[in-house]
Design a protein around this motif. Structure first.
Motif, PDB file in Angstrom:
ATOM      1  N   TYR A  84       0.752  -1.250   0.096  1.00 18.93           N
ATOM      2  CA  TYR A  84      -0.141  -0.014   0.091  1.00 18.93           C
ATOM      3  C   TYR A  84       0.744   1.369   0.042  1.00 18.93           C
ATOM      4  N   ASN A  85       2.023   1.327   0.780  1.00 16.87           N
ATOM      5  CA  ASN A  85       2.874   2.339   0.869  1.00 16.87           C
ATOM      6  C   ASN A  85       3.577   2.690  -0.343  1.00 16.87           C
ATOM      7  N   LYS A  86       3.994   1.756  -1.228  1.00 19.18           N
ATOM      8  CA  LYS A  86       4.408   1.805  -2.490  1.00 19.18           C
ATOM      9  C   LYS A  86       3.807   2.428  -3.361  1.00 19.18           C
ATOM     10  N   GLN A  87       2.268   1.895  -3.410  1.00 24.21           N
ATOM     11  CA  GLN A  87       1.342   2.585  -4.410  1.00 24.21           C
ATOM     12  C   GLN A  87       1.076   4.021  -3.971  1.00 24.21           C
ATOM     13  N   ALA A  88       0.956   4.315  -2.776  1.00 23.36           N
ATOM     14  CA  ALA A  88       0.985   5.803  -2.454  1.00 23.36           C
ATOM     15  C   ALA A  88       1.711   6.673  -2.995  1.00 23.36           C
ATOM     16  N   GLN A  89       3.175   5.919  -3.032  1.00 22.25           N
ATOM     17  CA  GLN A  89       4.417   6.827  -3.348  1.00 22.25           C
ATOM     18  C   GLN A  89       4.315   6.892  -4.763  1.00 22.25           C
ATOM     19  N   GLY A  90       3.508   6.237  -5.672  1.00 21.17           N
ATOM     20  CA  GLY A  90       3.556   6.086  -7.021  1.00 21.17           C
ATOM     21  C   GLY A  90       3.222   7.291  -7.539  1.00 21.17           C
ATOM     22  N   LYS A  91       3.251   7.615  -8.950  1.00 22.06           N
ATOM     23  CA  LYS A  91       2.820   8.800  -9.790  1.00 22.06           C
ATOM     24  C   LYS A  91       1.489   9.120  -9.738  1.00 22.06           C
ATOM     25  N   GLU A  92       0.717   8.192  -9.470  1.00 29.40           N
ATOM     26  CA  GLU A  92      -0.743   8.357  -9.510  1.00 29.40           C
ATOM     27  C   GLU A  92      -1.448   9.175  -8.251  1.00 29.40           C
ATOM     28  N   TRP A  93      -0.639   8.632  -6.997  1.00 31.61           N
ATOM     29  CA  TRP A  93      -0.906   9.530  -5.743  1.00 31.61           C
ATOM     30  C   TRP A  93       0.050  10.598  -5.288  1.00 31.61           C
ATOM     31  N   PHE A  94       1.325  10.360  -4.499  1.00 33.90           N
ATOM     32  CA  PHE A  94       1.993  11.250  -4.252  1.00 33.90           C
ATOM     33  C   PHE A  94       3.248  11.494  -5.063  1.00 33.90           C
ATOM     34  N   ASP A  95       3.516  10.726  -5.807  1.00 35.70           N
ATOM     35  CA  ASP A  95       4.646  10.788  -6.904  1.00 35.70           C
ATOM     36  C   ASP A  95       5.799  11.104  -5.912  1.00 35.70           C
ATOM     37  N   SER A  96       6.106  10.456  -5.027  1.00 38.80           N
ATOM     38  CA  SER A  96       7.326  10.985  -3.849  1.00 38.80           C
ATOM     39  C   SER A  96       8.612  10.862  -4.676  1.00 38.80           C
ATOM     40  N   ALA A  97       8.921  10.323  -5.646  1.00 44.96           N
ATOM     41  CA  ALA A  97      10.255  10.302  -6.375  1.00 44.96           C
ATOM     42  C   ALA A  97      10.320  11.787  -6.872  1.00 44.96           C
ATOM     43  N   ALA A  98       9.437  12.434  -7.571  1.00 47.17           N
ATOM     44  CA  ALA A  98       9.628  13.638  -8.035  1.00 47.17           C
ATOM     45  C   ALA A  98       9.151  14.772  -7.138  1.00 47.17           C
ATOM     46  N   PHE A  99       8.104  14.319  -6.076  1.00 44.88           N
ATOM     47  CA  PHE A  99       7.860  15.454  -5.112  1.00 44.88           C
ATOM     48  C   PHE A  99       8.094  14.873  -3.755  1.00 44.88           C
ATOM     49  N   PRO A 100       9.172  14.617  -3.216  1.00 47.00           N
ATOM     50  CA  PRO A 100       9.502  13.926  -1.740  1.00 47.00           C
ATOM     51  C   PRO A 100       8.928  14.917  -0.511  1.00 47.00           C
ATOM     52  N   ALA A 101       8.553  16.275  -0.670  1.00 53.76           N
ATOM     53  CA  ALA A 101       8.048  17.024   0.194  1.00 53.76           C
ATOM     54  C   ALA A 101       6.625  17.763  -0.161  1.00 53.76           C
ATOM     55  N   ALA A 102       5.832  17.836   0.987  1.00 49.77           N
ATOM     56  CA  ALA A 102       4.951  18.595   0.968  1.00 49.77           C
ATOM     57  C   ALA A 102       5.093  19.978   1.984  1.00 49.77           C
ATOM     58  N   THR A 103       4.602  20.949   1.647  1.00 54.00           N
ATOM     59  CA  THR A 103       5.192  21.988   2.482  1.00 54.00           C
ATOM     60  C   THR A 103       3.967  22.918   2.790  1.00 54.00           C
ATOM     61  N   PHE A 104       4.132  23.549   3.841  1.00 56.99           N
ATOM     62  CA  PHE A 104       3.183  24.732   4.349  1.00 56.99           C
ATOM     63  C   PHE A 104       3.978  25.941   4.890  1.00 56.99           C
ATOM     64  N   VAL A 105       3.737  27.128   4.220  1.00 52.72           N
ATOM     65  CA  VAL A 105       4.254  28.361   4.704  1.00 52.72           C
ATOM     66  C   VAL A 105       3.303  29.262   5.182  1.00 52.72           C
ATOM     67  N   SER A 106       3.493  29.687   6.487  1.00 55.35           N
ATOM     68  CA  SER A 106       2.134  30.592   6.857  1.00 55.35           C
ATOM     69  C   SER A 106       2.506  31.971   6.221  1.00 55.35           C
ATOM     70  N   SER A 107       1.429  32.727   5.970  1.00 47.89           N
ATOM     71  CA  SER A 107       1.537  34.213   5.812  1.00 47.89           C
ATOM     72  C   SER A 107       0.905  35.050   6.876  1.00 47.89           C
ATOM     73  N   ALA A 108      -0.215  34.473   7.687  1.00 49.17           N
ATOM     74  CA  ALA A 108      -0.475  35.351   8.653  1.00 49.17           C
ATOM     75  C   ALA A 108      -1.293  34.380   9.995  1.00 49.17           C
ATOM     76  N   ILE A 109      -1.264  34.892  10.911  1.00 50.12           N
ATOM     77  CA  ILE A 109      -1.905  34.389  12.122  1.00 50.12           C
ATOM     78  C   ILE A 109      -2.764  35.167  12.734  1.00 50.12           C
ATOM     79  N   ALA A 110      -4.150  34.754  12.918  1.00 46.14           N
ATOM     80  CA  ALA A 110      -5.094  35.749  13.531  1.00 46.14           C
ATOM     81  C   ALA A 110      -5.634  35.026  14.723  1.00 46.14           C
ATOM     82  N   PRO A 111      -5.801  35.708  15.891  1.00 44.46           N
ATOM     83  CA  PRO A 111      -6.724  35.239  16.982  1.00 44.46           C
ATOM     84  C   PRO A 111      -7.866  35.224  16.461  1.00 44.46           C
TER      85      PRO A 111
END
Length: 196
Positions: free
Chosen positions: A94-121
């Motif tokens: 299952y892990n290998k399938q999820a890493q594949g091109k149809e899903w995360f394509d981990s070989a080409a895109f090894p990281a997902a990122t989040f960069v904040s631009s604002a924090i509001a109470p």
């Protein structure tokens, strides 16, 4: 024509892969703490539905540059990087399938990122963190609702964020059909960090 068991196994792996990607979103919460996140006490769960059955998956590895002072929340920032191959789906195939091109394509895109631009109470211990989420090379601006609580030497960060996997090209080809694996994924996180 594929066998039913083979198709079901692939669907399960896809669900979990989708969940893992979603989980990366919840990790933004980690960026809310001016502290080190304790991965042994923290959980990030992404939930999707496969043929209307909820499926959970966990994302295991990430790094974060964190800056948050509850006295000055709007001055805070978060920069989080998620290893797209670091989820646990319960089975290697299952892990290998999820890493594949149809899903995360981990070989080409090894990281997902989040960069904040604002924090509001948002009242009490509630905050709304706006930022750019990038998965598989696709970016979307998201707003993450987070509840922050302090107890002793630790802070906890809890929240849930729904996203659409199709906006990030997670699940292509035969998996693009959202009637089998739902488009919406909910990322739920509970993060524990030591105060500094």
């Amino acid at each position: 024509m594929k066998s039913t068991s083979s198709h079901t196994m692939r669907l399960q792996s896809v669900r979990r892969a989708t969940l893992a990607g979603l989980a990366s979103l919840s990790l933004f919460g980690a960026g809310l703490a001016h502290a080190d996140v304790d991965l042994s006490k923290s959980t990030v769960i992404a939930t999707t539905k496969q043929m209307n059955v909820p499926v959970d998956g966990k994302f295991r590895k990430f790094s974060a540059q964190l800056n948050f002072d509850p006295a000055k929340p709007t001055a805070g920032s978060a920069n989080v990087s998620i290893d797209t191959g670091s989820y646990d789906l319960g089975a290697d195939d299952y892990n290998k399938q999820a890493q594949g091109k149809e899903w995360f394509d981990s070989a080409a895109f090894p990281a997902a990122t989040f960069v904040s631009s604002a924090i509001a109470p948002a009242g009490g211990n509630q905050y709304r963190i706006t930022g750019k989420l990038t998965i598989k090379g696709k970016s979307q601006t998201v707003v993450v609702p987070v509840a922050i609580a302090s107890q002793g030497a630790t802070q906890t960060f809890d929240g849930a964020l729904p996203i659409k996997r199709s906006q990030f090209d997670v699940g292509t080809g035969e998996w693009k059909d959202t009637s089998v694996v739902a488009d919406e994924v909910v990322i739920k996180f509970h993060l524990v960090a030591a105060k500094k």
